[in-house]
Design an enzyme around this catalytic site. Structure first.
Site, PDB file in Angstrom:
ATOM      1  N   HIS A  13      -9.440 -11.117  11.126  1.00 28.72           N
ATOM      2  CA  HIS A  13     -10.379 -12.367  10.194  1.00 28.72           C
ATOM      3  C   HIS A  13      -9.681 -13.879  10.522  1.00 28.72           C
ATOM      4  O   HIS A  13      -8.820 -14.098   9.296  1.00 28.72           O
ATOM      5  CB  HIS A  13     -10.392 -12.109   8.432  1.00 28.72           C
ATOM      6  CG  HIS A  13     -11.543 -13.047   7.742  1.00 28.72           C
ATOM      7  ND1 HIS A  13     -12.754 -11.939   7.201  1.00 28.72           N
ATOM      8  CD2 HIS A  13     -11.496 -14.145   7.516  1.00 28.72           C
ATOM      9  CE1 HIS A  13     -12.971 -13.136   5.414  1.00 28.72           C
ATOM     10  NE2 HIS A  13     -12.378 -13.837   6.673  1.00 28.72           N
ATOM     11  N   HIS A  15     -11.061 -18.441  10.698  1.00 24.65           N
ATOM     12  CA  HIS A  15     -12.503 -19.492  10.635  1.00 24.65           C
ATOM     13  C   HIS A  15     -10.863 -20.714  11.655  1.00 24.65           C
ATOM     14  O   HIS A  15     -10.227 -21.120  11.500  1.00 24.65           O
ATOM     15  CB  HIS A  15     -12.200 -19.757   8.767  1.00 24.65           C
ATOM     16  CG  HIS A  15     -12.369 -19.199   8.228  1.00 24.65           C
ATOM     17  ND1 HIS A  15     -14.364 -19.186   8.008  1.00 24.65           N
ATOM     18  CD2 HIS A  15     -12.305 -18.347   7.325  1.00 24.65           C
ATOM     19  CE1 HIS A  15     -14.520 -18.254   7.137  1.00 24.65           C
ATOM     20  NE2 HIS A  15     -13.458 -17.384   7.172  1.00 24.65           N
ATOM     21  N   ASN A  41     -19.032 -19.087   9.314  1.00 20.40           N
ATOM     22  CA  ASN A  41     -19.631 -19.549   8.376  1.00 20.40           C
ATOM     23  C   ASN A  41     -19.594 -21.222   8.781  1.00 20.40           C
ATOM     24  O   ASN A  41     -18.599 -21.988   7.951  1.00 20.40           O
ATOM     25  CB  ASN A  41     -19.178 -19.030   7.330  1.00 20.40           C
ATOM     26  CG  ASN A  41     -17.382 -19.851   7.374  1.00 20.40           C
ATOM     27  OD1 ASN A  41     -16.795 -20.027   8.163  1.00 20.40           O
ATOM     28  ND2 ASN A  41     -17.193 -19.946   6.700  1.00 20.40           N
ATOM     29  N   LYS A  99     -21.311 -10.654   9.999  1.00 18.11           N
ATOM     30  CA  LYS A  99     -21.079 -11.306   8.307  1.00 18.11           C
ATOM     31  C   LYS A  99     -21.661 -11.510   7.137  1.00 18.11           C
ATOM     32  O   LYS A  99     -22.545 -12.310   7.549  1.00 18.11           O
ATOM     33  CB  LYS A  99     -19.784 -12.270   8.947  1.00 18.11           C
ATOM     34  CG  LYS A  99     -19.310 -12.701   7.222  1.00 18.11           C
ATOM     35  CD  LYS A  99     -18.364 -11.887   6.694  1.00 18.11           C
ATOM     36  CE  LYS A  99     -17.387 -12.365   5.654  1.00 18.11           C
ATOM     37  NZ  LYS A  99     -16.023 -13.619   5.630  1.00 18.11           N
ATOM     38  N   HIS A 136     -18.189  -9.967   2.895  1.00 18.30           N
ATOM     39  CA  HIS A 136     -17.333 -11.485   1.379  1.00 18.30           C
ATOM     40  C   HIS A 136     -17.669 -10.178   0.523  1.00 18.30           C
ATOM     41  O   HIS A 136     -17.901 -10.365  -0.431  1.00 18.30           O
ATOM     42  CB  HIS A 136     -17.818 -12.548   1.439  1.00 18.30           C
ATOM     43  CG  HIS A 136     -17.015 -13.024   0.359  1.00 18.30           C
ATOM     44  ND1 HIS A 136     -15.726 -14.120   1.258  1.00 18.30           N
ATOM     45  CD2 HIS A 136     -16.630 -13.840  -1.151  1.00 18.30           C
ATOM     46  CE1 HIS A 136     -15.603 -14.980  -0.336  1.00 18.30           C
ATOM     47  NE2 HIS A 136     -16.021 -14.551  -1.118  1.00 18.30           N
ATOM     48  N   HIS A 174     -10.843  -9.796   2.914  1.00 18.97           N
ATOM     49  CA  HIS A 174      -9.909  -9.611   2.137  1.00 18.97           C
ATOM     50  C   HIS A 174      -9.286  -9.911   1.058  1.00 18.97           C
ATOM     51  O   HIS A 174      -9.857 -10.318  -0.100  1.00 18.97           O
ATOM     52  CB  HIS A 174      -9.975 -11.716   2.174  1.00 18.97           C
ATOM     53  CG  HIS A 174     -11.372 -12.551   1.880  1.00 18.97           C
ATOM     54  ND1 HIS A 174     -12.212 -11.498   1.075  1.00 18.97           N
ATOM     55  CD2 HIS A 174     -12.249 -13.297   2.950  1.00 18.97           C
ATOM     56  CE1 HIS A 174     -12.837 -12.514   1.406  1.00 18.97           C
ATOM     57  NE2 HIS A 174     -12.925 -12.772   2.161  1.00 18.97           N
ATOM     58  N   LEU A 219     -11.167 -18.190  -1.806  1.00 15.61           N
ATOM     59  CA  LEU A 219     -11.341 -17.304  -2.505  1.00 15.61           C
ATOM     60  C   LEU A 219     -11.645 -15.925  -1.400  1.00 15.61           C
ATOM     61  O   LEU A 219     -11.474 -16.140  -0.376  1.00 15.61           O
ATOM     62  CB  LEU A 219     -13.616 -17.889  -2.675  1.00 15.61           C
ATOM     63  CG  LEU A 219     -13.183 -19.114  -3.708  1.00 15.61           C
ATOM     64  CD1 LEU A 219     -14.883 -19.475  -3.249  1.00 15.61           C
ATOM     65  CD2 LEU A 219     -12.903 -18.428  -4.495  1.00 15.61           C
ATOM     66  N   ASP A 247      -7.476 -14.782   7.556  1.00 17.48           N
ATOM     67  CA  ASP A 247      -8.494 -15.266   5.839  1.00 17.48           C
ATOM     68  C   ASP A 247      -8.542 -17.019   6.643  1.00 17.48           C
ATOM     69  O   ASP A 247      -8.416 -18.049   5.673  1.00 17.48           O
ATOM     70  CB  ASP A 247      -8.885 -14.732   4.843  1.00 17.48           C
ATOM     71  CG  ASP A 247      -9.739 -15.949   4.765  1.00 17.48           C
ATOM     72  OD1 ASP A 247     -10.590 -16.303   5.394  1.00 17.48           O
ATOM     73  OD2 ASP A 247      -9.919 -15.314   2.669  1.00 17.48           O
ATOM     74  N   HIS A 251      -8.979 -26.889   5.804  1.00 18.44           N
ATOM     75  CA  HIS A 251      -9.264 -27.816   5.308  1.00 18.44           C
ATOM     76  C   HIS A 251      -9.439 -29.199   5.195  1.00 18.44           C
ATOM     77  O   HIS A 251      -7.589 -29.135   4.882  1.00 18.44           O
ATOM     78  CB  HIS A 251      -9.619 -27.884   4.078  1.00 18.44           C
ATOM     79  CG  HIS A 251     -11.185 -26.458   3.555  1.00 18.44           C
ATOM     80  ND1 HIS A 251     -12.129 -26.699   3.818  1.00 18.44           N
ATOM     81  CD2 HIS A 251     -11.330 -24.902   3.680  1.00 18.44           C
ATOM     82  CE1 HIS A 251     -12.983 -25.613   3.464  1.00 18.44           C
ATOM     83  NE2 HIS A 251     -11.549 -24.184   3.375  1.00 18.44           N
ATOM     84  N   ALA A 263     -11.974 -23.994  -1.035  1.00 19.08           N
ATOM     85  CA  ALA A 263     -11.034 -23.166  -1.304  1.00 19.08           C
ATOM     86  C   ALA A 263     -11.282 -22.783   0.020  1.00 19.08           C
ATOM     87  O   ALA A 263     -12.041 -23.203   1.593  1.00 19.08           O
ATOM     88  CB  ALA A 263     -12.421 -21.978  -1.474  1.00 19.08           C
TER      89      ALA A 263
HETATM   90  C1  NCD Z   1     -13.416 -19.683   3.897  1.00 18.73           C
HETATM   91  C2  NCD Z   1     -13.913 -20.662   4.190  1.00 18.73           C
HETATM   92  O1  NCD Z   1     -12.992 -21.932   4.112  1.00 18.73           O
HETATM   93  O2  NCD Z   1     -14.430 -20.976   5.230  1.00 18.73           O
HETATM   94  N1  NCD Z   1     -12.438 -20.037   2.518  1.00 18.73           N
HETATM   95  C3  NCD Z   1     -11.811 -18.994   1.840  1.00 18.73           C
HETATM   96  O3  NCD Z   1     -11.176 -19.927   0.572  1.00 18.73           O
HETATM   97  N2  NCD Z   1     -11.487 -17.849   2.366  1.00 18.73           N
HETATM   98  C4  NCD Z   1     -14.544 -18.835   3.802  1.00 18.73           C
HETATM   99  C5  NCD Z   1     -13.870 -17.706   2.480  1.00 18.73           C
HETATM  100  O4  NCD Z   1     -13.612 -16.702   3.909  1.00 18.73           O
HETATM  101  O5  NCD Z   1     -14.584 -17.285   2.113  1.00 18.73           O
HETATM  102 ZN    ZN Z   2     -12.721 -16.029   5.554  1.00 17.85          ZN
END
Ligand code: NCD
Ligand code: ZN
Length: 343
Positions: A13, A15, A41, A99, A136, A174, A219, A247, A251, A263
């Protein structure tokens, strides 16, 4: 123990964002993970096979020439995703899962699904063609306490979904609660769960230690200590239903340190080291390889990796900030020492 050699892990998992932002982020993951399930996403989200293949190509194009890293692509389930999209995803051989973000649940989830009944035929196709659903697992209603959103999702959405689609393979992503651990452990082998390093390492006090900590906000949100203990027990149990998913969700610093901060925690630069630290503290280093390198591959029916990585007992400091496109990102444990280092 001074050295730990084990089969190379995968991240189930992750990003990685897009464009310039990906350059440092992909390198942070590829330094230790062989494969990663890439979350869709983006904005706009990755909803079609052709978008996913183009995204895959953008990822592969920025890999350093000497790195071997395989991105495993996913599609973002929207209310317009059709059974035919599922057939194409399966036929592509490159899409490992779909997803599901409940609309409004998290970062860039506004294109998600408000009611699973709207995608019933799509779910039927996923069950038929054996395409896993990644979830999620949080309800979105503002009336529900944020610390209860996962538990109530399991009761109200996941359990009825599994009853309707008994053959659909599902990963509850998660997980953060004792209720999720118990639910997954008791379920049949169609259901598994990923566990992040940060939910194993921290509880909700870490959100408010001497002040508000935007870099500890993600999150699902961190939960109380008893839930962390349940996650630790699950991750180190040797139960193949629980496997590694960071996860890691970077950011830009100014979007985290804001009146309404985003988040997501950025853990990729220290991910496997942090899991090792956690497993060691729990006297379960012998369980790390199964959790990090075997069970996820087995669930996704992919071959296990065959090469190894080595972690050494050596102190190093996590950088205060890291490059993130033209901006900066602050990793988890910024400026702090880690006890395991990748050889
Ligand atoms: C994730 C994101 O920033 O893309 N943020 C997070 O807090 N985990 C999105 C997600 O997996 O919920
Ligand atoms: Zn995620």
């Amino acid at each position: 123990m001074q050295r730990l050699t084990f089969i190379q892990p995968d991240d189930w998992h992750l990003h990685v964002r897009d464009g310039d932002h990906m350059i440092s982020v992909i390198a942070a993951t590829a330094r230790c993970f062989a494969r990663a399930v890439i979350m869709p996403n983006l904005k706009p989200p990755v909803t079609t096979v052709s978008q996913a293949l183009a995204y895959r190509e953008r990822i592969c194009n920025i890999l350093a020439p000497d790195t071997s890293f395989t991105p495993l692509m996913t599609l973002y389930l929207t209310e317009h995703t059709t059974p035919n999209d599922i057939i194409q995803a399966k036929a592509s051989g490159e899409i490992v899962a779909i997803k599901y973000y409940p609309a409004g649940a998290t970062t860039h989830s506004e294109f998600g699904v408000t009611d699973l009944r709207k995608v019933w035929h799509t779910l039927e196709a996923m069950q038929l063609y054996d395409v896993p659903l990644l979830i999620h697992g949080e309800v979105v209603a503002d009336s529900i306490d944020i610390f209860d959103k996962e538990r109530i999702f399991i009761e109200q959405i996941l359990d009825p979904l599994r009853a309707e689609f008994p053959e659909l393979r599902i990963v509850l992503e998660h997980i953060t609660t004792q209720e999720a651990v118990e639910y997954v452990a008791l379920a049949n082998d169609k259901l598994a769960a990923t566990i992040t390093a940060h939910h194993l390492a921290m509880n909700r006090n870490d959100l408010f230690k001497n002040g508000i900590r935007p870099h500890h906000y993600c999150l699902p949100v961190l939960k109380r200590e008893s839930h962390r203990q349940a996650l630790l027990q699950a991750a180190t149990s040797g139960n193949p239903k629980f496997f590694l998913g960071t996860d890691s969700a970077p950011h830009a610093v100014h979007t985290k340190e804001a009146a309404c901060g985003c988040a997501g925690m950025y853990t990729a630069p220290l991910a496997i080291e942090l899991y090792a630290e956690i497993f060691e503290a729990y006297h379960a280093l012998d369980k790390l390889e199964g959790f990090a390198s075997f069970y996820g591959a087995d669930f996704y029916r992919l071959p296990r990796n065959t090469n190894t990585i080595t972690l050494m007992k050596k102190t190093w400091q996590v950088p205060d900030t890291l490059t993130f496109g033209t901006t900066q990102v602050i990793p988890l444990r910024a400026g702090e020492n880690m006890s395991w280092q990748l050889a």
